[in-house]
Design a protein around this motif. Structure first.
Motif, PDB file in Angstrom:
ATOM      1  N   ILE A 165      52.445 -24.323  19.089  1.00 13.51           N
ATOM      2  CA  ILE A 165      52.685 -23.523  20.027  1.00 13.51           C
ATOM      3  C   ILE A 165      53.516 -24.358  21.366  1.00 13.51           C
ATOM      4  O   ILE A 165      53.236 -25.370  21.739  1.00 13.51           O
ATOM      5  N   THR A 166      54.849 -23.891  21.170  1.00 11.78           N
ATOM      6  CA  THR A 166      56.073 -24.488  21.723  1.00 11.78           C
ATOM      7  C   THR A 166      56.021 -24.645  23.207  1.00 11.78           C
ATOM      8  O   THR A 166      55.741 -23.401  23.802  1.00 11.78           O
ATOM      9  N   GLY A 167      55.813 -25.790  23.967  1.00 14.09           N
ATOM     10  CA  GLY A 167      55.931 -25.616  25.415  1.00 14.09           C
ATOM     11  C   GLY A 167      54.328 -25.366  25.993  1.00 14.09           C
ATOM     12  O   GLY A 167      54.686 -25.171  27.317  1.00 14.09           O
ATOM     13  N   ALA A 168      53.489 -25.340  25.234  1.00 12.81           N
ATOM     14  CA  ALA A 168      52.314 -25.225  25.743  1.00 12.81           C
ATOM     15  C   ALA A 168      52.041 -26.080  27.188  1.00 12.81           C
ATOM     16  O   ALA A 168      51.374 -25.666  27.894  1.00 12.81           O
ATOM     17  N   LYS A 169      52.154 -27.369  26.898  1.00 12.15           N
ATOM     18  CA  LYS A 169      51.734 -28.393  28.056  1.00 12.15           C
ATOM     19  C   LYS A 169      52.892 -28.132  29.248  1.00 12.15           C
ATOM     20  O   LYS A 169      54.089 -28.382  29.131  1.00 12.15           O
ATOM     21  N   GLY A 170      52.414 -27.778  30.426  1.00 10.69           N
ATOM     22  CA  GLY A 170      53.461 -27.368  31.502  1.00 10.69           C
ATOM     23  C   GLY A 170      53.729 -26.081  31.646  1.00 10.69           C
ATOM     24  O   GLY A 170      54.411 -25.877  32.472  1.00 10.69           O
ATOM     25  N   ALA A 171      53.499 -25.114  30.839  1.00 13.05           N
ATOM     26  CA  ALA A 171      53.588 -24.060  30.736  1.00 13.05           C
ATOM     27  C   ALA A 171      52.881 -23.288  31.998  1.00 13.05           C
ATOM     28  O   ALA A 171      51.765 -23.389  32.282  1.00 13.05           O
ATOM     29  N   GLY A 172      53.610 -22.266  32.576  1.00 20.10           N
ATOM     30  CA  GLY A 172      52.786 -21.514  33.472  1.00 20.10           C
ATOM     31  C   GLY A 172      51.871 -20.408  33.163  1.00 20.10           C
ATOM     32  O   GLY A 172      51.011 -20.048  33.695  1.00 20.10           O
ATOM     33  N   PHE A 173      52.399 -19.586  32.009  1.00 18.22           N
ATOM     34  CA  PHE A 173      51.520 -18.744  31.549  1.00 18.22           C
ATOM     35  C   PHE A 173      51.734 -18.623  29.923  1.00 18.22           C
ATOM     36  O   PHE A 173      52.916 -19.297  29.332  1.00 18.22           O
ATOM     37  N   THR A 174      50.883 -18.073  29.195  1.00 17.88           N
ATOM     38  CA  THR A 174      51.258 -17.894  27.715  1.00 17.88           C
ATOM     39  C   THR A 174      50.844 -16.314  27.362  1.00 17.88           C
ATOM     40  O   THR A 174      49.960 -15.599  28.190  1.00 17.88           O
ATOM     41  N   ILE A 175      51.706 -15.941  26.297  1.00 17.02           N
ATOM     42  CA  ILE A 175      51.298 -14.577  25.805  1.00 17.02           C
ATOM     43  C   ILE A 175      50.672 -14.637  24.650  1.00 17.02           C
ATOM     44  O   ILE A 175      50.643 -15.459  23.551  1.00 17.02           O
ATOM     45  N   ILE A 176      49.234 -14.103  24.643  1.00 17.93           N
ATOM     46  CA  ILE A 176      48.259 -14.512  23.448  1.00 17.93           C
ATOM     47  C   ILE A 176      48.322 -13.274  22.585  1.00 17.93           C
ATOM     48  O   ILE A 176      48.179 -12.027  23.075  1.00 17.93           O
ATOM     49  N   PHE A 177      48.397 -13.545  21.181  1.00 15.09           N
ATOM     50  CA  PHE A 177      48.373 -12.645  20.068  1.00 15.09           C
ATOM     51  C   PHE A 177      46.993 -12.844  19.494  1.00 15.09           C
ATOM     52  O   PHE A 177      46.721 -13.547  18.836  1.00 15.09           O
ATOM     53  N   CYS A 178      46.166 -11.717  19.774  1.00 10.81           N
ATOM     54  CA  CYS A 178      44.818 -11.538  19.166  1.00 10.81           C
ATOM     55  C   CYS A 178      44.256 -10.395  18.686  1.00 10.81           C
ATOM     56  O   CYS A 178      45.043  -9.233  18.815  1.00 10.81           O
ATOM     57  N   ASP A 179      43.233 -10.266  17.974  1.00  8.02           N
ATOM     58  CA  ASP A 179      42.564  -9.099  17.507  1.00  8.02           C
ATOM     59  C   ASP A 179      41.441  -8.625  18.465  1.00  8.02           C
ATOM     60  O   ASP A 179      40.359  -9.293  18.524  1.00  8.02           O
ATOM     61  N   VAL A 180      41.959  -7.579  19.368  1.00 14.15           N
ATOM     62  CA  VAL A 180      40.445  -6.782  20.045  1.00 14.15           C
ATOM     63  C   VAL A 180      39.683  -6.327  19.093  1.00 14.15           C
ATOM     64  O   VAL A 180      40.013  -5.335  18.425  1.00 14.15           O
ATOM     65  N   GLU A 181      38.295  -6.456  19.497  1.00 16.60           N
ATOM     66  CA  GLU A 181      37.194  -5.970  18.831  1.00 16.60           C
ATOM     67  C   GLU A 181      36.942  -4.788  19.458  1.00 16.60           C
ATOM     68  O   GLU A 181      36.435  -4.707  20.599  1.00 16.60           O
TER      69      GLU A 181
END
Length: 390
Positions: A165-181
């Motif tokens: 996950i590029t740039g995770a440390k210090g990032a302000g936010f993330t977009i998470i790709f996940c499977d909603v049950e």
């Protein structure tokens, strides 16, 4: 009709960016804050200020959001110029993954989400990351998604492991790709969710050592442990994640090509200069047939890459979705630029494997590019299915 002649305005922009990168950004390449895991946050902010002062900040973003509002062909010209330094895209705030995330949010986010996340992001107040790739799941095949989100109160509880996950440390936010049950009449399926990176439930497990060293924040493995995300942070619609992945990745493949094309052009320039000055067996090495042939091959492949990128960008400017075109261009360009960088190392000889020039880094970066945003083999498989109509 598609033309490959830059306009006066496009050529002037290229010259502005090349001058800016050469005079103001390249001197920072030896700065101690430019680490093996990418530039530090302090250096990023300093470089951003220089680009902002030069009027070259976020060229890819619409003017209404504070960017330069360039079309895709103009972006190709601008991104190639900024790619002359690995720090150029960082300075101009058009590096991955930020550039791709800006594009996705601009197209899919609600107005409230744009106010909360996109506008300060475009202004450079913080970076972002995109949490899709998994160590034993989603990657080149997103359908292998193993990170899950279950309905929980007013939102979702997310669990899973992501890596690279590029740039995770210090990032302000993330977009998470996940499977909603799915739950009762509540929908499920592949979905994108937005989360601040300072939330409880996000654990940065380890920083990963990689070939490349140009991405701010480096690459990380992280875990989601019952991370709570409110319902208003659903990006787009539940179950539409695969569609949004293509919204993000199709143009992002091309912008990768643009930036790394600039790096290969820089490597070729260094190799040419060396081949003119370095003498062996009584004459400059560039006048020996073998070396001259390598430099000529580089020049041809660079121009071929440039024309392919412009062709795909022209199609996007005409309204095409560009998914299959970007897949072809990414594969051809990634393989060609690696060959160019490899030849440059060979021309430089012993110097090519040292840090005395940036060629060694460009070689490493272009090798990684053959894997990022889909390995060449996966793109070829997808292209073959399309032309075979299976």
């Amino acid at each position: 009709m598609i033309t490959f002649d830059p306009t006066f305005e496009q050529d002037a922009l290229r010259q502005r960016i090349e001058t800016f990168i050469t005079q103001q950004i390249i001197p920072f390449e030896k700065d101690p804050r430019n680490t093996a895991h990418g530039p530090t946050e302090e250096l990023r902010i300093e470089l951003n200020a220089l680009a902002r002062d030069a009027g070259l900040f976020t060229p890819q973003v619409p003017e209404a959001l504070g960017g330069m509002g360039l079309d895709h062909v103009s972006m190709a010209i601008a991104f190639e110029a900024c790619g002359l330094s690995p720090l150029g895209p960082i300075a101009m705030h058009c590096a991955a993954p930020d550039e791709g995330n800006m594009n996705l949010l601009e197209k899919v986010a609600t107005e409230a989400q744009k106010e909360r996340w996109l506008k300060p992001f475009v202004a450079g107040e913080f970076r972002s990351c995109f949490s899709m790739t998994e160590p034993w799941g989603a990657g080149a095949d997103p359908s292998e998604l193993k990170t899950t989100a279950r309905y929980d109160g007013d939102g979702f509880a997310v669990n899973g492991v992501k890596w690279l996950i590029t740039g995770a440390k210090g990032a302000g936010f993330t977009i998470i790709f996940c499977d909603v049950e799915a739950q009762g009449d509540k929908p499920g399926g592949p979905t994108m969710l937005i989360s601040g990176m300072d939330e409880d439930g996000i654990v940065l497990s380890r920083q990963i050592d990689t070939l490349d060293s140009s991405f701010a924040g480096g690459h990380w493995e992280l875990r989601f442990e019952d991370l709570h995300i409110p319902a208003e942070n659903v990006l787009g619609e539940i179950g539409e994640g695969f569609r949004y992945v293509q919204v993000r990745l199709a143009p992002a493949r091309l912008t990768h090509c643009m930036r790394w094309l600039g790096g290969a052009v820089r490597a070729q320039g260094i190799a040419l200069d060396y081949a003119r000055r370095r003498e062996a067996f009584g004459k400059p090495i560039g006048r020996h047939g073998e070396i001259g042939a390598m430099l000529a091959e580089n020049e041809m492949e660079l121009q071929q890459c440039r024309l392919m990128v412009w062709w795909a960008c022209a199609l996007l400017d005409k309204g095409a979705q560009g998914r299959h075109e970007s897949s072809m261009v990414k594969t051809v360009v990634a393989e060609a630029l690696f060959r160019v960088a490899d030849r440059c190392v060979q021309v430089l000889g012993g110097m090519g494997v040292t840090g005395d020039t940036v060629v060694e880094q460009i070689f490493r970066e272009t090798r990684a590019f053959r894997i990022y945003d889909g390995p060449s083999e996966v793109h070829k498989w997808a292209i073959s299915r399309r032309i075979m109509k299976v």
